[in-house]
Motif scaffolding. Structure first.
Motif, PDB file in Angstrom:
ATOM      1  N   SER A  44      22.306  62.165  48.428  1.00 22.52           N
ATOM      2  CA  SER A  44      22.843  61.245  47.424  1.00 22.52           C
ATOM      3  C   SER A  44      22.738  59.790  47.873  1.00 22.52           C
ATOM      4  CB  SER A  44      24.311  61.583  47.134  1.00 22.52           C
ATOM      5  OG  SER A  44      24.443  62.883  46.602  1.00 22.52           O
ATOM      6  N   LEU A  45      22.974  59.544  49.161  1.00 24.95           N
ATOM      7  CA  LEU A  45      22.977  58.180  49.678  1.00 24.95           C
ATOM      8  C   LEU A  45      21.590  57.614  49.940  1.00 24.95           C
ATOM      9  CD1 LEU A  45      25.899  58.378  52.282  1.00 24.95           C
ATOM     10  CD2 LEU A  45      25.914  57.106  50.128  1.00 24.95           C
ATOM     11  N   ARG A  46      20.633  58.489  50.192  1.00 23.07           N
ATOM     12  CA  ARG A  46      19.312  58.033  50.650  1.00 23.07           C
ATOM     13  C   ARG A  46      18.668  56.975  49.744  1.00 23.07           C
ATOM     14  NH1 ARG A  46      14.792  59.381  54.110  1.00 23.07           N
ATOM     15  NH2 ARG A  46      13.101  58.078  53.335  1.00 23.07           N
ATOM     16  N   PRO A  47      18.561  57.173  48.414  1.00 25.56           N
ATOM     17  CA  PRO A  47      17.867  56.162  47.599  1.00 25.56           C
ATOM     18  C   PRO A  47      18.515  54.775  47.668  1.00 25.56           C
ATOM     19  CG  PRO A  47      18.103  58.214  46.372  1.00 25.56           C
ATOM     20  CD  PRO A  47      18.968  58.344  47.591  1.00 25.56           C
ATOM     21  N   GLU A  48      19.836  54.748  47.620  1.00 20.81           N
ATOM     22  CA  GLU A  48      20.529  53.468  47.640  1.00 20.81           C
ATOM     23  C   GLU A  48      20.386  52.782  48.995  1.00 20.81           C
ATOM     24  OE1 GLU A  48      24.923  51.638  46.489  1.00 20.81           O
ATOM     25  OE2 GLU A  48      24.626  53.807  46.596  1.00 20.81           O
ATOM     26  N   LEU A  49      20.511  53.552  50.074  1.00 20.84           N
ATOM     27  CA  LEU A  49      20.384  52.961  51.399  1.00 20.84           C
ATOM     28  C   LEU A  49      18.963  52.489  51.662  1.00 20.84           C
ATOM     29  CD1 LEU A  49      22.633  55.249  53.642  1.00 20.84           C
ATOM     30  CD2 LEU A  49      23.185  53.092  52.506  1.00 20.84           C
TER      31      LEU A  49
END
Length: 248
Positions: A162-167
């Motif tokens: 879930s966090l990967r694209p935003e980070l």
């Protein structure tokens, strides 16, 4: 060659200890954290010029914030964080223990979340940083006696995905680490055969190589990874026919 500052949690033994030593050998300064103060000091003493002990219980959010601030003050900004702190307790249906279940989630999931909560603001502000979260192939599919451990690792997998694209958009690299069975103090609790068991040294080597690579997920050993992925996509009738054989 100086590579920056790394912070490794769960570094008093097993994979965390091995990673701290390997990173220091490669030229990193390494802040290490764990609850075991004595064991942590022993690791730091193996390379006192590059490894620095910061005892910590990752389930205590206030303490995580204080230790992160102490690391920043004494050593500088964290360039690489390996969130490895974790626990494992086998839980069976015959003596299901909600307290043990909660304890596992508190360490494995909330402990990781607490560390992310103090790391991400600084990394996002400077649009740089590298975080690696240690989950497990046990998070791919439910196995007997691993209801708490598997659930916690599945949560970490989902969280990282879930966090990967935003980070990534923020300039922060995120790796998900999914080991199979590794010969550590945690796995020594198991009283059942562990297929494709590898040494701590092999696991550390795979992780170090993966951290330098371009892939999001670092999963090993490959035979265990393929077995667990195959098991997860089988029809439930076939999957449970296999997992029933794992019962003691």
């Amino acid at each position: 060659m100086e590579k920056g500052l790394a912070w490794v949690t769960g570094a008093s033994s097993g994979i965390g200890r091995g990673l701290a030593l390997a990173l220091a050998q490669e030229g990193w300064r390494v802040a290490i954290s764990a609850r075991s103060t004595g064991a942590l000091a022993e690791v730091a003493a193996l390379n006192p010029d590059r490894i620095f002990a910061f005892p910590l219980d990752v389930t205590d959010l206030a303490s995580v914030g204080k230790v992160a601030a102490q690391i920043a003050e004494e050593l500088g900004e964290v360039d690489l964080a390996i969130l490895n702190a974790g626990t494992y307790e086998p839980i069976s249906a015959s003596d299901f223990d909600p307290t043990a279940f909660a304890r596992t989630l508190q360490v494995n999931v909330m402990g990781t979340s607490n560390c992310l909560g103090v790391l991400l603001p600084a990394m996002m502000a400077r649009k740089a940083g590298h975080i690696a979260v240690v989950a497990s192939v046990a998070g791919y599919v439910g196995l007997p006696y691993a209801s708490a451990y598997g659930a916690s690792k599945a949560a970490l997998i989902h969280m990282c995905q879930s966090l990967r694209p935003e980070l990534e958009r923020a300039g922060i690299r995120l790796n998900l680490i999914c080991p199979g069975f590794v010969d550590t103090p945690l796995t020594k609790q198991n009283d059942f055969p562990m297929p494709f068991l590898i040494s701590t040294e092999e696991a550390v080597g795979a992780i170090m190589k993966g951290l330098e690579g371009a892939y999001f997920e670092i999963a090993f050993p490959w035979r265990m990874v393929l077995s667990m992925r195959a098991l997860s996509i089988l029809p439930s009738r076939l999957r449970f026919a296999i997992t029933r054989r794992m019962l003691r």
